[in-house]
Design a protein around this motif. Structure first.
Motif, mmCIF file in Angstrom:
data_model
loop_
_atom_site.group_PDB
_atom_site.id
_atom_site.type_symbol
_atom_site.label_atom_id
_atom_site.label_comp_id
_atom_site.label_asym_id
_atom_site.label_seq_id
_atom_site.Cartn_x
_atom_site.Cartn_y
_atom_site.Cartn_z
ATOM 1 N N ILE A 116 0.699 -1.292 -0.012
ATOM 2 C CA ILE A 116 0.060 0.089 0.095
ATOM 3 C C ILE A 116 0.804 1.340 0.040
ATOM 4 C CG2 ILE A 116 -1.755 1.309 1.363
ATOM 5 C CD1 ILE A 116 -2.983 -1.379 2.439
ATOM 6 N N GLU A 175 0.516 4.338 0.720
ATOM 7 C CA GLU A 175 0.257 5.022 2.052
ATOM 8 C C GLU A 175 1.315 4.572 3.059
ATOM 9 O OE1 GLU A 175 -2.304 4.440 0.183
ATOM 10 O OE2 GLU A 175 -3.788 6.047 0.256
ATOM 11 N N VAL A 176 1.359 3.225 3.070
ATOM 12 C CA VAL A 176 2.247 2.399 4.135
ATOM 13 C C VAL A 176 3.656 2.794 3.974
ATOM 14 C CG1 VAL A 176 2.514 0.354 5.587
ATOM 15 C CG2 VAL A 176 0.203 0.963 4.747
ATOM 16 N N PHE A 209 4.629 6.105 4.923
ATOM 17 C CA PHE A 209 4.608 5.987 6.606
ATOM 18 C C PHE A 209 5.970 5.587 6.941
ATOM 19 C CE2 PHE A 209 3.384 3.384 10.332
ATOM 20 C CZ PHE A 209 3.557 4.505 11.097
ATOM 21 N N TYR A 210 6.482 4.550 6.134
ATOM 22 C CA TYR A 210 7.701 3.760 6.797
ATOM 23 C C TYR A 210 9.058 4.859 6.320
ATOM 24 C CZ TYR A 210 5.615 -0.698 6.876
ATOM 25 O OH TYR A 210 5.003 -1.695 7.171
ATOM 26 N N MET A 263 0.352 12.913 11.904
ATOM 27 C CA MET A 263 1.207 11.776 11.518
ATOM 28 C C MET A 263 2.275 11.608 12.343
ATOM 29 S SD MET A 263 0.773 12.182 7.488
ATOM 30 C CE MET A 263 -0.672 11.799 6.620
ATOM 31 N N ASN A 305 2.196 9.427 15.293
ATOM 32 C CA ASN A 305 1.603 8.166 14.887
ATOM 33 C C ASN A 305 3.270 7.689 14.398
ATOM 34 O OD1 ASN A 305 -0.048 5.820 14.548
ATOM 35 N ND2 ASN A 305 0.087 6.223 12.247
ATOM 36 N N ALA A 361 5.254 4.399 16.299
ATOM 37 C CA ALA A 361 5.655 3.330 15.300
ATOM 38 C C ALA A 361 7.286 2.958 15.775
ATOM 39 C CB ALA A 361 5.360 3.385 14.081
ATOM 40 N N LYS A 386 9.255 -0.163 17.560
ATOM 41 C CA LYS A 386 10.419 -0.840 16.877
ATOM 42 C C LYS A 386 11.401 -0.883 17.918
ATOM 43 C CE LYS A 386 8.618 -2.007 13.462
ATOM 44 N NZ LYS A 386 8.650 -3.173 13.070
ATOM 45 N N ASP A 388 2.212 -2.857 14.411
ATOM 46 C CA ASP A 388 2.576 -2.599 13.152
ATOM 47 C C ASP A 388 1.507 -2.406 12.377
ATOM 48 O OD1 ASP A 388 5.284 -2.898 13.519
ATOM 49 O OD2 ASP A 388 5.629 -4.753 12.601
ATOM 50 N N MET A 395 -0.862 0.680 13.449
ATOM 51 C CA MET A 395 -0.187 2.147 13.229
ATOM 52 C C MET A 395 -0.221 2.346 11.573
ATOM 53 S SD MET A 395 2.258 2.502 16.410
ATOM 54 C CE MET A 395 1.207 1.090 17.089
ATOM 55 N N ALA A 396 0.052 1.352 10.838
ATOM 56 C CA ALA A 396 -0.208 1.232 9.321
ATOM 57 C C ALA A 396 -1.389 1.827 9.212
ATOM 58 C CB ALA A 396 0.360 0.238 8.867
ATOM 59 N N GLN A 428 -3.991 3.241 11.094
ATOM 60 C CA GLN A 428 -3.995 4.490 11.438
ATOM 61 C C GLN A 428 -3.469 5.673 10.266
ATOM 62 O OE1 GLN A 428 -5.794 5.862 13.549
ATOM 63 N NE2 GLN A 428 -5.064 7.711 14.215
ATOM 64 N N HIS A 429 -1.999 5.232 10.034
ATOM 65 C CA HIS A 429 -1.538 6.393 9.045
ATOM 66 C C HIS A 429 -2.179 6.389 7.582
ATOM 67 C CE1 HIS A 429 1.729 8.650 7.057
ATOM 68 N NE2 HIS A 429 1.265 7.819 6.152
ATOM 69 N N ILE A 430 -2.693 5.302 7.238
ATOM 70 C CA ILE A 430 -3.550 5.456 5.950
ATOM 71 C C ILE A 430 -4.717 6.449 6.049
ATOM 72 C CG2 ILE A 430 -5.132 4.120 4.142
ATOM 73 C CD1 ILE A 430 -3.371 1.254 4.743
ATOM 74 N N ARG A 480 -6.610 -3.075 9.062
ATOM 75 C CA ARG A 480 -5.400 -2.751 9.837
ATOM 76 C C ARG A 480 -5.745 -1.896 10.886
ATOM 77 N NH1 ARG A 480 -4.075 -3.560 4.612
ATOM 78 N NH2 ARG A 480 -2.510 -5.020 4.186
#
Lengths: 343, 343
Positions: free
Chosen positions: A29, A31-32, A35-36, A110, A113, A117, A121, B150, B153-154, B156-158, B181
């Motif tokens: 996706i 958007e993800v 995010f990364y 954002m 969030n 995340a 990690k 994981d 939060m993904a 939520q970001h979308i 998600r």
């Protein structure tokens, strides 16, 4: 100084490699994937890598293998990164490591969030310690992280509530109590303890680092406060005098308030209590001028120097029997770096 | 319905006791005591306790002792609490569980920090699982939490990026991918899996919960979106039509946009794209009226019903051999509760 900076850079590189292995990249996706990318933002910026370096050094100094401390050191750096993402929002900061803060780039929602995340990690990389250190030691390290997180967040709250509640009747002792929690635990106490724990040091040895790291961490924060006032923005990486804009109660300001006249104090309050966006540049300059008048920066520097001397003395006393390795030597140099640094 | 509500209440009470044992209370510094009070705020408010109840039920249904799942269930509830503290800031919400959101009471900076502290408490209570479950199982559970975090939060970001980037060309499938998600993992998939894992279920049994929980969680979120539009504020606990104020892309709205005329769509965009504070009550009412006109709420409800039926069918098919215990029965009732609930 150049030697220790090179040394920090080398260690930071090793830690970064471990972190970048650990952070996610691909996702179906789009958007993800964005995010990364945001999760990579702060970790990819230039940082000192002080905390993970201390951890690796201590592990080596106590006869352990630094590779065994690599995950833990990387977790300390991830901690710093998620804390900074959230702190920058909490303080309303503009710059971090020479670039706009994450929430200035992508908005507060954002950025919160992304910080969460990165926080996850951190725990994840610590859980992977079991493969390297076994269950028992991995859990010991987790409980150290729980402790340091408790202290850090309590310290952060104390500082935020001083600003929020307009508290000004603060002493050096109040500042030390806040700072020891907000900064010392995760910057010095825990990195030293964790390195020593992984190397298999005894409990009483490890506990010595509470006092040593407490002093050192406060000195680190004082130097940070000083650089915030008189540093070179390009080297320091944050907006100069940001602490004044944000209404922070630094040791410099506490000294100024205890030294100035009542009239000056009223003037300082009226400036400091304004919201960030209403503070004029001339008002910020006025505060700095008063700090000069009363030698408040000089005072703070002298306190930091004293704390560093105490930390060094205590370290040399408690660890006189620790073999004089290059790592032990490097740690002693790092003690000085804490207050000699310009970034 | 009353039976399942009483059942949820009883389970919630057990979980709350465990959480309150775990949260800190006393501290010598008054600011830190205030901080601890803030950490107690959301956990002390009335909640459904759906996630921990599912976890305890599944543990029992698979022949495990629910006491063994108590820490894990409490961690699911702590997760919900720190997520809500942060989500409420991210969404700019006003009410949570019938009271002002934490950031409306204490400001965004402190609320972010309180959420972080609750987040740490979640991992801490999971680390304490070693005493009850041993190292290996405790670590298995930690990795489940890493996975669910994981995904959450993904997701939520979308959702945040749809609002931030003004994205409107969304399909039901986009909504499902986001929602599965954002909501399904921590609300249904992980609670089921965790209970079964603690009871010692086989991997292939556990993996069945991915599809079951995915559907169920999306149905849960659709019902939440519906209640947000037509619920009773006193029962539901959040401000009615808050999702419209916040610009959220719900299934209801996606249906409306796919059904309405081009002129109406332009009108909807111009309202939805306004910042929260600029949206007039008459404009929000207009959106709801259009939703009525095109039966969009009815459509969303029918989708939720379908997802619930699929989940129930799959559960009955995959777990036909699982003994018909009271817990299994209660879980099937909970499946219906997901879309019959009014809070």
């Amino acid at each position: 100084m150049e030697k220790i900076k090179t040394f920090l850079r080398q260690n930071k590189k090793r830690i970064d490699e471990r972190i970048f292995e650990h952070l996610p990249t691909e996702h179906e996706i789009p958007e993800v994937r964005n995010f990364y990318e945001m999760m990579w933002d702060y970790p990819s910026r230039k940082g000192k890598g002080l905390r993970p370096t201390i951890c690796l050094l201590m592990c080596d100094a106590f006869g352990g293998k630094p590779e065994k401390a690599l995950n833990t050191a990387a977790a300390l750096e991830l901690l710093e990164n998620w804390l900074l993402v959230h702190d920058d929002i909490e303080d309303g900061s503009e710059l971090r490591r020479g670039k706009p803060c994450l929430h200035r780039k992508y908005g507060i929602p954002m950025a919160i969030n992304v910080g969460d995340a990165l926080h996850c990690k951190m725990w994840e990389i610590l859980h992977e310690n079991t493969d390297i250190l076994g269950y028992e030691l991995a859990f010991r390290i987790l409980s150290e992280f729980t402790r340091l997180a408790d202290e850090t967040m309590a310290g952060q709250h104390i500082e935020l509530s001083w600003v929020e509640n307009n508290r000004w009747n603060l002493t050096d002792a109040d500042y030390y109590a806040m700072c020891g929690r907000k900064t010392s635990w995760y910057t010095c106490i825990a990195p030293c303890r964790l390195g020593a724990i992984i190397a298999g040091a005894e409990d009483d040895e490890i506990d010595n680092f509470i006092q040593i790291g407490w002093n050192l961490g406060i000195a680190f924060q004082i130097q940070d406060d000083v650089l915030n006032l008189i540093g070179d923005e390009g080297v320091y990486g944050k907006e100069i005098a940001g602490d004044i804009s944000e209404g922070k109660r630094t040791l410099v300001l506490i000294h100024l308030l205890s030294s100035c006249t009542k009239e000056e104090a009223l003037e300082i309050f009226s400036i400091m209590n304004k919201p960030r966006e209403d503070k004029l540049e001339s008002e910020i300059k006025r505060i700095i001028k008063l700090m000069d008048k009363y030698d408040s920066i000089k005072y703070a520097k002298s306190r930091a120097k004293l704390l560093v001397e105490e930390a060094k003395e205590l370290f040399n006393e408690k660890f006189a029997d620790l073999p004089n390795t290059r790592s032990k030597e490097a740690f002693i140099q790092l003690i000085d770096f804490v207050i000699d640094r310009e970034y």
